[in-house]
Scaffold this active site. Structure first.
Site, mmCIF file in Angstrom:
data_model
loop_
_atom_site.group_PDB
_atom_site.id
_atom_site.type_symbol
_atom_site.label_atom_id
_atom_site.label_comp_id
_atom_site.label_asym_id
_atom_site.label_seq_id
_atom_site.Cartn_x
_atom_site.Cartn_y
_atom_site.Cartn_z
ATOM 1 N N LYS A 14 1.223 -1.691 -0.582
ATOM 2 C CA LYS A 14 0.464 -0.061 0.166
ATOM 3 C C LYS A 14 0.922 0.745 -0.129
ATOM 4 C CE LYS A 14 1.289 1.689 4.341
ATOM 5 N NZ LYS A 14 1.780 1.842 5.083
ATOM 6 N N PRO A 105 9.274 -4.937 -0.670
ATOM 7 C CA PRO A 105 10.390 -4.275 0.102
ATOM 8 C C PRO A 105 10.413 -4.095 1.795
ATOM 9 C CG PRO A 105 10.703 -3.182 -1.702
ATOM 10 C CD PRO A 105 9.743 -3.489 -1.342
ATOM 11 N N ALA A 107 10.681 -3.121 5.728
ATOM 12 C CA ALA A 107 10.514 -1.730 6.527
ATOM 13 C C ALA A 107 10.502 -0.449 5.858
ATOM 14 C CB ALA A 107 12.268 -2.071 7.377
ATOM 15 N N GLY A 109 8.448 1.194 4.209
ATOM 16 C CA GLY A 109 6.397 1.440 4.529
ATOM 17 C C GLY A 109 5.192 1.959 3.609
ATOM 18 N N ALA A 111 4.049 -1.948 3.487
ATOM 19 C CA ALA A 111 3.603 -2.141 4.462
ATOM 20 C C ALA A 111 3.555 -4.144 4.222
ATOM 21 C CB ALA A 111 1.544 -1.969 4.873
ATOM 22 N N GLY A 112 4.220 -4.048 3.762
ATOM 23 C CA GLY A 112 4.823 -5.495 3.458
ATOM 24 C C GLY A 112 4.604 -6.808 4.401
ATOM 25 N N GLY A 113 5.203 -6.235 6.019
ATOM 26 C CA GLY A 113 4.321 -7.478 6.728
ATOM 27 C C GLY A 113 3.007 -7.832 6.970
ATOM 28 N N SER A 114 2.493 -6.316 6.781
ATOM 29 C CA SER A 114 0.994 -6.588 7.142
ATOM 30 C C SER A 114 0.455 -7.073 5.993
ATOM 31 C CB SER A 114 0.396 -5.144 7.353
ATOM 32 O OG SER A 114 0.788 -4.083 8.371
ATOM 33 N N ASP A 147 -2.376 -1.364 9.972
ATOM 34 C CA ASP A 147 -2.741 -1.993 8.252
ATOM 35 C C ASP A 147 -2.969 -3.242 7.481
ATOM 36 O OD1 ASP A 147 -1.308 0.598 8.275
ATOM 37 O OD2 ASP A 147 0.848 -0.010 7.882
HETATM 38 P P1 ATP Z 1 4.395 -0.435 8.855
HETATM 39 O O1 ATP Z 1 2.843 -1.586 7.850
HETATM 40 O O2 ATP Z 1 4.210 -0.158 10.139
HETATM 41 O O3 ATP Z 1 4.472 1.096 7.277
HETATM 42 P P2 ATP Z 1 6.727 -1.308 6.902
HETATM 43 O O4 ATP Z 1 5.806 -1.368 5.695
HETATM 44 O O5 ATP Z 1 7.474 0.066 6.811
HETATM 45 O O6 ATP Z 1 5.953 -1.322 7.874
HETATM 46 P P3 ATP Z 1 7.356 -4.101 7.178
HETATM 47 O O7 ATP Z 1 7.177 -4.198 5.966
HETATM 48 O O8 ATP Z 1 5.815 -4.131 7.682
HETATM 49 O O9 ATP Z 1 7.008 -2.544 6.947
HETATM 50 O O10 ATP Z 1 8.105 -4.545 7.986
HETATM 51 C C1 ATP Z 1 8.491 -4.100 9.374
HETATM 52 C C2 ATP Z 1 8.485 -4.423 10.758
HETATM 53 O O11 ATP Z 1 8.378 -5.667 10.880
HETATM 54 C C3 ATP Z 1 10.468 -5.227 9.709
HETATM 55 O O12 ATP Z 1 11.474 -4.425 9.946
HETATM 56 C C4 ATP Z 1 10.615 -6.601 10.239
HETATM 57 O O13 ATP Z 1 10.875 -6.020 11.990
HETATM 58 C C5 ATP Z 1 9.060 -6.927 11.239
HETATM 59 N N1 ATP Z 1 8.170 -7.752 10.407
HETATM 60 C C6 ATP Z 1 7.776 -8.933 11.129
HETATM 61 N N2 ATP Z 1 7.251 -9.699 10.039
HETATM 62 C C7 ATP Z 1 7.248 -9.336 8.437
HETATM 63 C C8 ATP Z 1 7.014 -10.135 7.582
HETATM 64 N N3 ATP Z 1 6.277 -10.767 7.041
HETATM 65 N N4 ATP Z 1 7.623 -8.935 6.502
HETATM 66 C C9 ATP Z 1 8.382 -7.560 6.661
HETATM 67 N N5 ATP Z 1 8.910 -7.732 7.632
HETATM 68 C C10 ATP Z 1 7.882 -8.021 9.457
#
Ligand code: ATP
Length: 311
Positions: A14, A105, A107, A109, A111-114, A147
């Site tokens: 996103k 990628p 971390a 921004g 929302a990869g983990g989400s 997210d």
């Molecule tokens: P946000 O959703 O808070 O904006 P983001 O998009 O910047 O986060 P993500 O890729 O979601 O970042 O990863 C944030 C942190 O979550 C990573 O540094 C990692 O330590 C942790 N993490 C846990 N599960 C995952 C996953 N499946 N993929 C990526 N990072 C993960």
């Protein structure tokens, strides 16, 4: 993992085309008024029968550029937590062999983990036959992170509360963007802490008046790109720039390359550059790939659907 037994789901990245952040709440969260746009960059989560949980991660964010530790493969991974939560709520054993193929990628921004957590809920629901409704999955998603409900829903949505209370927005489609990932990942909590620090020091507005999202929603509905460009807003941009001054050069590079508008996506360090159309995005991506300021450059479009089974 044998292909016959496995189930796969994918979920999109996103960008926040509007991100207004209120003051810190007593519960430690900030009140948000945000407009999410799901874009065509997807992670895929594949699940198969297993004994207990096991997790492997391949693709973006697993190499040296973001540090191998950026994406954990144990209970710190949001996918692991999604599996445990779904199993507990459905009363089934948390048994699965899980593979995450990352294109989003970490971390960044985006929302990869989400996205991974949302895809895991959908895939495991199918694997375990838990027959959770979308509303059930959305409730679990909100427990996993602010997210995650949007990663499940996709499209475009206005988010309030912590971002988890969603109202879908219908829009003229598609919008074309180029995402440029500048340097190492940025920690979302660190960016919020920097926002609070800048506000306490009186260096930026205190956020008690949330910038309304109506202007950007109207622009998304009817265009043209210039109207959307004029409405983009991100309160986390100032703290992201304070923590990562090099981002300024990345934003300028995207503006100089002819983007209709540029902004930091969420907590950064991704730069989202708006293009006039698809051909414009391809040209912009080529220019930015050669600019030497971005680790990764991707032309994307949105809205796209949220977490879905594939294959
Ligand atoms: P946000 O959703 O808070 O904006 P983001 O998009 O910047 O986060 P993500 O890729 O979601 O970042 O990863 C944030 C942190 O979550 C990573 O540094 C990692 O330590 C942790 N993490 C846990 N599960 C995952 C996953 N499946 N993929 C990526 N990072 C993960």
């Amino acid at each position: 993992m044998t292909a016959g037994d496995s189930v796969a789901a994918r979920a999109p990245a996103k960008i926040n085309v509007h991100l207004a952040v209120g003051p810190l709440r007593p519960d430690g969260f900030h009140e948000l008024r945000t407009v999410y746009l799901a874009v065509s960059l997807f992670d895929t989560v594949t699940v198969a029968p297993g004994s207990g949980l096991s997790l492997t991660v391949t693709g973006e964010g697993t190499g040296a550029a973001t540090g191998a530790a950026a994406v954990p493969t144990d209970s710190r991974n949001l996918v692991w937590r999604a599996a445990e939560l779904l199993a507990r709520s459905a009363g089934v054993p948390a048994d699965a062999t899980i593979g995450i193929a990352k294109s989003i990628p970490a971390a960044a921004g985006l929302a990869g983990g989400s996205a991974d957590a949302a895809a895991a809920l959908v895939a495991l629901d199918a694997l375990w036959g838990t027959r959770a409704s979308r509303a059930d999955l959305t409730g679990l998603a909100a427990q996993l992170g602010s997210d995650v409900p949007f990663s499940l829903l996709g499209g475009i949505a206005l988010g309030s509360g912590r971002g988890e209370q969603l109202s879908p927005v219908l829009a003229r489609t598609p919008w074309h963007w180029v995402l440029g990932i500048a340097g190492e990942g940025l920690s979302t909590p660190a960016v919020y802490a920097e926002l609070d620090r800048l506000r306490a020091a009186g260096r930026i507005p205190d956020g008690t008046e949330l910038t309304p999202a109506e202007r950007v929603i109207a622009a998304l509905r009817s265009g043209p790109p210039a109207a959307l460009a004029a409405g983009l807003c991100n309160d986390l941009q100032a703290p992201a720039l304070a923590l990562r001054p090099a981002l300024r050069r990345a934003l300028s590079a995207a503006a100089d390359a002819g983007a209709a508008a540029v902004l930091v996506s969420g907590s950064g360090p991704t730069v989202a550059a708006l293009a006039e159309d698809e051909a414009g995005a391809v040209r912009l991506a080529a220019t930015l790939a050669g600019a030497g300021v971005f680790r990764t450059v991707r032309a994307v479009s949105g809205p796209v659907p949220g977490a879905r089974l594939v294959g």
